[in-house]
Scaffold this motif. Structure first.
Motif, mmCIF file in Angstrom:
data_model
loop_
_atom_site.group_PDB
_atom_site.id
_atom_site.type_symbol
_atom_site.label_atom_id
_atom_site.label_comp_id
_atom_site.label_asym_id
_atom_site.label_seq_id
_atom_site.Cartn_x
_atom_site.Cartn_y
_atom_site.Cartn_z
ATOM 1 N N GLN A 45 -15.097 -18.283 -19.140
ATOM 2 C CA GLN A 45 -14.378 -19.107 -18.854
ATOM 3 C C GLN A 45 -13.322 -19.171 -17.336
ATOM 4 O OE1 GLN A 45 -11.740 -20.861 -22.209
ATOM 5 N NE2 GLN A 45 -9.663 -20.862 -20.604
ATOM 6 N N GLN A 46 -13.061 -17.365 -17.925
ATOM 7 C CA GLN A 46 -12.049 -17.524 -16.569
ATOM 8 C C GLN A 46 -12.564 -15.410 -16.421
ATOM 9 O OE1 GLN A 46 -8.166 -18.104 -16.509
ATOM 10 N NE2 GLN A 46 -7.518 -17.723 -14.423
ATOM 11 N N LEU A 47 -11.742 -14.919 -15.247
ATOM 12 C CA LEU A 47 -12.521 -13.817 -14.367
ATOM 13 C C LEU A 47 -11.432 -12.903 -14.406
ATOM 14 C CD1 LEU A 47 -14.503 -10.629 -14.567
ATOM 15 C CD2 LEU A 47 -15.071 -12.241 -12.678
ATOM 16 N N PHE A 48 -10.713 -12.032 -14.697
ATOM 17 C CA PHE A 48 -9.849 -10.908 -14.196
ATOM 18 C C PHE A 48 -10.809 -9.816 -13.996
ATOM 19 C CE2 PHE A 48 -7.242 -14.452 -16.623
ATOM 20 C CZ PHE A 48 -6.924 -14.645 -15.844
ATOM 21 N N PHE A 49 -10.376 -9.170 -12.731
ATOM 22 C CA PHE A 49 -10.266 -7.876 -11.809
ATOM 23 C C PHE A 49 -8.545 -7.657 -11.938
ATOM 24 C CE2 PHE A 49 -14.331 -9.932 -9.999
ATOM 25 C CZ PHE A 49 -15.070 -9.077 -10.315
#
Length: 168
Positions: A45-49
């Protein structure tokens, strides 16, 4: 006779799992790009670095991502604690893919129907930070059978996401 399909002939299932991925302190551009590729492949759904050492979107990252940087919902943030708290308050279960004194083998992972997850992986040097480990309800590790205690973050993430999404 079986013939390999071209990429244009293959139609994916186009499922978006209710999984948020946090990749903490990923330093290697190729790893960042391949994490984007996995996020796309597993319908994240969503990727955070996350983190001060997170690699920025560069030509190497774009190349390794095979253009998934254009389709994956991702962003760079300095600190993940607020994000983990917010998603936990929305009913997501935070889990870490990291070997710890309380981690369980990944084969023990069982998801409930429609369960939502925040999956956290750590950087190449230090793994998942103690701060984020404490925010997770469970830790899972991939058992190693050789002399080394770990594998590359991208490989571990591929194995982990496969297990997490297999019955999701």
């Amino acid at each position: 006779m079986e013939i390999q399909k071209s990429h244009h002939e293959y139609k994916s299932a186009s499922i978006e799992h209710q999984i948020v991925l946090i990749a903490e302190n990923i330093r290697t551009p190729e790893n960042a790009g391949m994490i984007m590729r996995l996020a796309d492949a597993f319908g994240i759904q969503q990727l955070f670095f996350v983190g001060e050492h997170a690699v920025e979107l560069s030509t190497k990252v774009k190349r390794a991502s095979r253009n998934t940087y254009k389709t994956v919902n991702f962003q760079y943030i300095a600190d993940a604690t607020e994000i983990v708290t917010d998603f936990t308050n929305e009913g997501f279960t935070p889990i870490a893919l990291e070997i710890t004194n309380s981690s369980k083998p990944l084969k023990a992972f069982k998801a409930k129907k429609n369960q939502k997850f925040v999956v956290i992986v750590g950087g190449e040097r230090q793994g998942v930070s103690e701060t984020l480990l404490k925010m997770c309800t469970e830790h899972y590790h991939i058992p190693m059978f050789g002399k080394n205690s770990s594998i590359n973050v991208v490989n571990a993430l591929a194995v982990g996401l496969y297990k997490i999404t297999e019955n999701h």
